[in-house]
Design an enzyme around this catalytic site. Structure first.
Site, PDB file in Angstrom:
ATOM      1  N   LYS A  15       1.013  -1.534  -0.482  1.00 31.76           N
ATOM      2  CA  LYS A  15       0.213  -0.056  -0.012  1.00 31.76           C
ATOM      3  C   LYS A  15       1.076   1.289   0.469  1.00 31.76           C
ATOM      4  O   LYS A  15       0.668   2.524  -0.654  1.00 31.76           O
ATOM      5  CB  LYS A  15      -0.997  -0.127   0.980  1.00 31.76           C
ATOM      6  CG  LYS A  15      -2.120  -1.068   1.549  1.00 31.76           C
ATOM      7  CD  LYS A  15      -2.838  -0.966   2.582  1.00 31.76           C
ATOM      8  CE  LYS A  15      -1.988  -0.902   3.686  1.00 31.76           C
ATOM      9  NZ  LYS A  15      -1.841  -2.028   4.123  1.00 31.76           N
ATOM     10  N   ARG A  88      -9.533   0.693   8.549  1.00 37.47           N
ATOM     11  CA  ARG A  88      -8.619  -0.334   9.064  1.00 37.47           C
ATOM     12  C   ARG A  88      -9.578  -1.401   9.002  1.00 37.47           C
ATOM     13  O   ARG A  88      -9.791  -2.746   9.432  1.00 37.47           O
ATOM     14  CB  ARG A  88      -7.670  -0.251   9.464  1.00 37.47           C
ATOM     15  CG  ARG A  88      -6.554   0.300   9.315  1.00 37.47           C
ATOM     16  CD  ARG A  88      -5.972  -1.134   9.036  1.00 37.47           C
ATOM     17  NE  ARG A  88      -4.543  -0.921   9.924  1.00 37.47           N
ATOM     18  CZ  ARG A  88      -3.173  -0.609   9.113  1.00 37.47           C
ATOM     19  NH1 ARG A  88      -2.927   0.304   8.501  1.00 37.47           N
ATOM     20  NH2 ARG A  88      -1.763  -0.551   9.712  1.00 37.47           N
ATOM     21  N   ARG A 127      12.202  -5.449   5.477  1.00 39.47           N
ATOM     22  CA  ARG A 127      11.683  -4.278   4.454  1.00 39.47           C
ATOM     23  C   ARG A 127      12.197  -3.132   5.726  1.00 39.47           C
ATOM     24  O   ARG A 127      12.422  -3.521   6.582  1.00 39.47           O
ATOM     25  CB  ARG A 127       9.762  -3.767   5.030  1.00 39.47           C
ATOM     26  CG  ARG A 127      10.029  -2.580   4.517  1.00 39.47           C
ATOM     27  CD  ARG A 127       8.085  -2.226   5.092  1.00 39.47           C
ATOM     28  NE  ARG A 127       7.442  -2.684   5.350  1.00 39.47           N
ATOM     29  CZ  ARG A 127       6.306  -2.166   6.018  1.00 39.47           C
ATOM     30  NH1 ARG A 127       5.329  -2.191   4.396  1.00 39.47           N
ATOM     31  NH2 ARG A 127       5.368  -2.410   6.831  1.00 39.47           N
ATOM     32  N   ARG A 162      11.138  -1.178  10.629  1.00 44.39           N
ATOM     33  CA  ARG A 162       9.713  -0.045  11.782  1.00 44.39           C
ATOM     34  C   ARG A 162      10.354  -1.358  12.626  1.00 44.39           C
ATOM     35  O   ARG A 162       9.743  -2.671  12.666  1.00 44.39           O
ATOM     36  CB  ARG A 162       8.510  -0.344  10.752  1.00 44.39           C
ATOM     37  CG  ARG A 162       8.926   0.221  10.013  1.00 44.39           C
ATOM     38  CD  ARG A 162       7.363   0.427   9.384  1.00 44.39           C
ATOM     39  NE  ARG A 162       6.355   0.149   9.729  1.00 44.39           N
ATOM     40  CZ  ARG A 162       4.983  -0.196   9.355  1.00 44.39           C
ATOM     41  NH1 ARG A 162       5.405   0.016   8.343  1.00 44.39           N
ATOM     42  NH2 ARG A 162       4.495  -0.978  10.146  1.00 44.39           N
ATOM     43  N   ARG A 173      -0.222  -8.725  13.955  1.00 41.20           N
ATOM     44  CA  ARG A 173      -0.628  -7.302  13.172  1.00 41.20           C
ATOM     45  C   ARG A 173      -1.522  -8.456  11.946  1.00 41.20           C
ATOM     46  O   ARG A 173      -2.616  -7.769  11.409  1.00 41.20           O
ATOM     47  CB  ARG A 173       0.103  -6.665  12.457  1.00 41.20           C
ATOM     48  CG  ARG A 173       0.704  -5.257  13.182  1.00 41.20           C
ATOM     49  CD  ARG A 173       2.013  -5.184  12.857  1.00 41.20           C
ATOM     50  NE  ARG A 173       2.804  -4.558  11.406  1.00 41.20           N
ATOM     51  CZ  ARG A 173       3.329  -4.614  10.288  1.00 41.20           C
ATOM     52  NH1 ARG A 173       4.380  -4.938  10.915  1.00 41.20           N
ATOM     53  NH2 ARG A 173       2.942  -3.700   9.253  1.00 41.20           N
TER      54      ARG A 173
END
Ligand code: AMP
Length: 218
Positions: A15, A88, A127, A162, A173
């Protein structure tokens, strides 16, 4: 009429990457609730201090807090908006719709970037993101390495992981995502706004598909 568009998808679905690319091509303001909340955490605002623990453990921040942040931004801005990471939950989607009608703002596309779960974990744990909040460029240690290790290609700030991209927080998550996403997706699927995009492809291919959708509308 002003419009807001929505990018839906799991953590790691792309996203953020796709939103950054799309806003360079179309005049849209990119609003990422994750970025807004991370900034609040780093500035230690009252909301940031409240949201910090939930974010670090991969839980969602409560609906009223997030809706409040979003509606304040929508009232301050005059451009068309691209949401990334919002809504969300079904409650957020319903509150957003009430707010949009009260402000005479239309809902545009709801683009659902669909990626199989095993692909998501691999994307997220490798990431790296730019530590400069204003840049926020996203890299991947296997598929999209920076030119120089640990340094952002765009603004030369240090890259970092992160805090919520570690495997434990990722699993939390994902659990959160699947429990809240089903009703959210069902809510949009029956509407004329919903479009699904195959997210298990290269960023360029996904970008081309999303751009096609937005060109349809031009
Ligand atoms: P993201 O950058 O979109 O992956 O968001 C990072 C974290 O910020 C999430 O795991 C949540 O803790 C919080 N967050 C971001 N957007 C929302 C939202 N719309 N509702 C609740 N929490 C959110």
């Amino acid at each position: 009429m002003r419009h807001v568009h929505i990018l839906l998808g799991a953590p790691g679905s792309g996203k953020g990457t796709q939103a950054k690319r799309l806003v360079q091509k179309r005049s849209l303001l990119h609003l990422s609730t994750g970025d807004i909340l991370r900034e609040a955490v780093s500035k230690e605002t009252e909301i940031g201090l409240r949201a910090k623990a939930d974010m670090a453990s991969g839980k969602l921040v409560d609906d009223d807090t997030v809706n409040g942040l979003v509606f304040a931004r929508l009232q301050d801005e005059t451009e068309n908006v691209l949401f990334d990471g919002y809504p969300r939950t079904l409650q957020q989607a319903e509150s957003l719709e009430t707010f949009l009608s009260s402000q005479g703002i239309g809902l545009g596309y709801v683009v659902d970037i669909e990626v199989p779960e095993p692909v998501l974990e691999a994307r997220v744990v490798d990431r790296m993101v730019c530590s400069n909040n204003k840049c926020g460029a996203i890299f991947h240690m296997v598929t999209h390495r920076p030119h120089q290790d640990g340094v952002c290609d765009i603004c030369l700030s240090p890259l970092k992981h992160r805090a919520d991209d570690c495997p434990e927080a990722f699993r939390s998550r994902m659990a959160e995502f699947y429990s809240t996403f089903k009703p959210l997706k069902a809510h949009y699927q029956g509407t004329p706004f919903y479009r699904s995009v195959d997210g298990n492809r290269s960023p360029d291919e996904i970008h081309a598909s999303i751009l096609d959708l937005f060109q349809e509308q031009a």
